[in-house]
Design a protein around this motif. Structure first.
Motif, short mmCIF file in Angstrom:
data_model
loop_
_atom_site.label_atom_id
_atom_site.label_comp_id
_atom_site.label_asym_id
_atom_site.label_seq_id
_atom_site.Cartn_x
_atom_site.Cartn_y
_atom_site.Cartn_z
N GLU A 275 1.18 -10.44 6.98
CA GLU A 275 0.98 -10.23 5.55
C GLU A 275 2.27 -9.65 5.00
O GLU A 275 2.99 -8.96 5.71
CB GLU A 275 -0.15 -9.22 5.30
N CYS A 276 2.55 -9.96 3.75
CA CYS A 276 3.73 -9.39 3.10
C CYS A 276 3.22 -8.68 1.85
O CYS A 276 2.74 -9.33 0.90
CB CYS A 276 4.70 -10.53 2.76
N LEU A 277 3.26 -7.35 1.87
CA LEU A 277 2.55 -6.57 0.84
C LEU A 277 3.49 -5.68 0.05
O LEU A 277 4.52 -5.22 0.56
CB LEU A 277 1.49 -5.68 1.52
N ASP A 278 3.09 -5.44 -1.17
CA ASP A 278 3.77 -4.42 -1.97
C ASP A 278 3.48 -3.07 -1.30
O ASP A 278 2.31 -2.70 -1.15
CB ASP A 278 3.19 -4.46 -3.40
N PRO A 279 4.51 -2.35 -0.87
CA PRO A 279 4.24 -1.12 -0.10
C PRO A 279 3.51 -0.04 -0.90
O PRO A 279 2.90 0.84 -0.32
CB PRO A 279 5.64 -0.64 0.32
N GLN A 280 3.56 -0.13 -2.24
CA GLN A 280 2.85 0.87 -3.05
C GLN A 280 1.38 0.49 -3.23
O GLN A 280 0.49 1.25 -2.92
CB GLN A 280 3.51 1.02 -4.43
N THR A 281 1.16 -0.74 -3.72
CA THR A 281 -0.21 -1.13 -4.04
C THR A 281 -0.94 -1.72 -2.83
O THR A 281 -2.16 -1.82 -2.84
CB THR A 281 -0.21 -2.21 -5.14
N LEU A 282 -0.19 -2.12 -1.83
CA LEU A 282 -0.72 -2.79 -0.65
C LEU A 282 -1.40 -4.12 -1.00
O LEU A 282 -2.24 -4.62 -0.26
CB LEU A 282 -1.64 -1.87 0.16
N GLU A 283 -1.01 -4.67 -2.14
CA GLU A 283 -1.47 -6.01 -2.53
C GLU A 283 -0.42 -7.02 -2.07
O GLU A 283 0.77 -6.70 -2.01
CB GLU A 283 -1.60 -6.10 -4.07
#
Ligand code: DLL
Length: 443
Positions: A275-283
């Motif tokens: 998965e490649c996620l926004d580290p803040q939102t984890l989306e």
């Protein structure tokens, strides 16, 4: 210059063509089945048991790979809290190997492998090695450390799987590396890219005749590097270089690697979901945009982690690759979401330096780490404030203090750093997040 290539650097070959070129629908089916079994297998690991119970998760609810998003994350901090082997999913009798990587404390994070894990790992390394030109008749020199670090042993067994010959030179002793290369006619070099730069420099300085070497290819990994660095190494050593990526918590090297087109590293998605996620939102971030890579090890028996947050920033590319592999590709790692540094291939956290300083009487935990790469090797200087009462005019006692600090830092990090003692209160103070590191390397 971007990492992309319209022409293959070597002939396109496969170690495991069916697995590497699986149709997307088939891959999704396989991932679903493997994810379901994984959830069953880790249900007795206390960390996951508790999380699954709290979130009402069961294997039966895994109906597609997308259900991965319902599962909990695992972080380095979780590994530390469950030190040393809280995540072990088999009995200790079934473990036949341990490895480890540095953590933010002096203790490494351990990982474990069963016999089946080691066999699978070797096969995954064989895949990227063959994709990058390795053939059974080649002679390979491994200049990675053999030890808790996964690089040496991981690549070693991968090369054995392919059937090529190995010179297990291990890290360091550059003159000896060059002697081995010349006398045993090494064709493939395995190490960190920064060590390859150093080898090239020593080769040139030593006036070694390049035409006496048989070197043709190299597989580099374990630390970040750039395409400019690739070009420089390729020019200096007259070889073709391939990038491979991995981390011990997920397996070690073998998570992904470049094919002949060198346009991103193919992720072995039949074994690792990415998965490649926004580290803040984890989306999730859209393909092509940078995010934190998160891996789930589907098939590992001894130490399978679910949604492990790597802290590595990279982009995912799912466009078709001319090589025929159907897996997603990851870009080079362009940064980290934490403060981990990689110095000469070794992972180091600034907090480890702090820990070392706190062990030494007469120093203040005010320090600044400066990293340079004047030639080809990383050099680290640590400026440390001395306590005013300990300020001594005597050179010899200051010298002793410096040596003591350097020894402690080496004991905790495994790295030799130059220590400069500075006057009390001479280093900058911070009201917010302290800036303890100046990294002057142009990576
Ligand atoms: O470095 C495993 C490895 C060994 C990979 C040899 C490839 C070759 P660790 O010591 O746990 O494991 O460090 C993992 O190193 O999270 C990245 O930050 C960094 N890293 C590894 N490979 C690459 C690469 C091994 N090709 C950490 N490019 C990872 C950039 C890399 N960074």
């Amino acid at each position: 210059m971007p990492d992309s290539s319209s022409t293959p650097a070597v002939e396109n070959r496969f170690f495991d063509r069916p697995a590497e070129t699986m149709a997307t629908a088939e891959l999704r089916q396989l991932q679903t089945a493997r994810l379901r079994t994984l959830v069953e297998r880790v249900a007795h690991v206390p960390f996951y048991r508790e999380k699954f119970a709290a979130d009402g998760i069961s294997a039966a609810m895994i109906k597609s790979p997308d259900d991965l998003r319902r599962l909990p994350f695992t972080t380095k901090a979780d590994l530390r809290e469950n030190y040393p082997l809280g995540f072990l999913a088999v009995s200790r009798d079934a473990v036949i190997r341990y490895h480890g990587s540095s953590g933010t404390t002096g203790k490494p994070t351990f990982v474990a492998y069963t016999r089946a894990d080691l066999d699978m790992w070797a096969g995954l390394c064989a895949r990227f090695l063959v994709a990058g030109g390795l053939r059974p008749n080649h002679v390979c020199q491994i200049a990675f450390g053999y030890g808790l670090f996964t690089g040496g042993f991981g690549l070693h067994y991968g090369i054995e799987k392919v059937g090529a010959a190995i010179i297990p030179a291990a890290g360091g002793q550059t003159q000896r590396q060059l002697m081995l290369m010349e006398d045993l006619q090494t064709e493939v070099l395995i190490c960190t890219p920064s060590y390859a730069l150093h080898l090239a420099e020593v080769l040139q300085e030593g006036g070694i005749d390049r035409s006496k070497l048989a070197l043709r290819y190299a597989h580099f990994g374990g630390e970040p590097w750039t395409d400019d660095m690739r070009q420089r190494i390729e020019n200096d050593l007259q070889i073709t270089c391939f990038n491979n990526y991995g981390l011990s918590e997920v397996i070690g090297p073998g998570v992904s690697g470049e094919c002949a087109w060198r346009n991103g590293m193919h992720i072995q998605e039949d074994h690792f979901m990415v998965e490649c996620l926004d580290p803040q939102t984890l989306e999730p971030v859209p393909d092509g945009e940078p995010g934190e890579l998160v891996f789930t090890a589907l098939t590992k028996q001894a130490f399978p982690l679910i949604r492990y947050r790597t802290r590595d920033i990279a982009c995912i590319d799912r466009t078709p690759c001319p090589c025929g592999r159907t897996t997603a590709r990851m870009s080079r790692v362009t940064g980290r979401t934490d403060d981990m540094l990689i110095i000469r291939g070794v992972n180091v956290f600034p907090s480890q330096v702090e820990e070392a300083l706190l062990r030494v009487e007469g120093t203040e935990p005010h320090y600044l780490i400066e990293i340079d790469r004047p030639g080809t090797l990383d050099q680290v200087t640590v400026k440390v404030e001395v306590r005013s009462s300990d300020l001594s005019d005597q050179m010899s006692s200051m010298q002793k203090l410096r040596q003591r600090i350097a020894r402690e830092i080496h004991a905790v990090t495994g790295i030799n750093m130059t220590v400069h003692l500075v006057e009390p209160k001479s280093l900058e103070r911070f009201t917010g997040k302290a800036k303890r590191v100046i990294d002057n390397r142009k990576l």
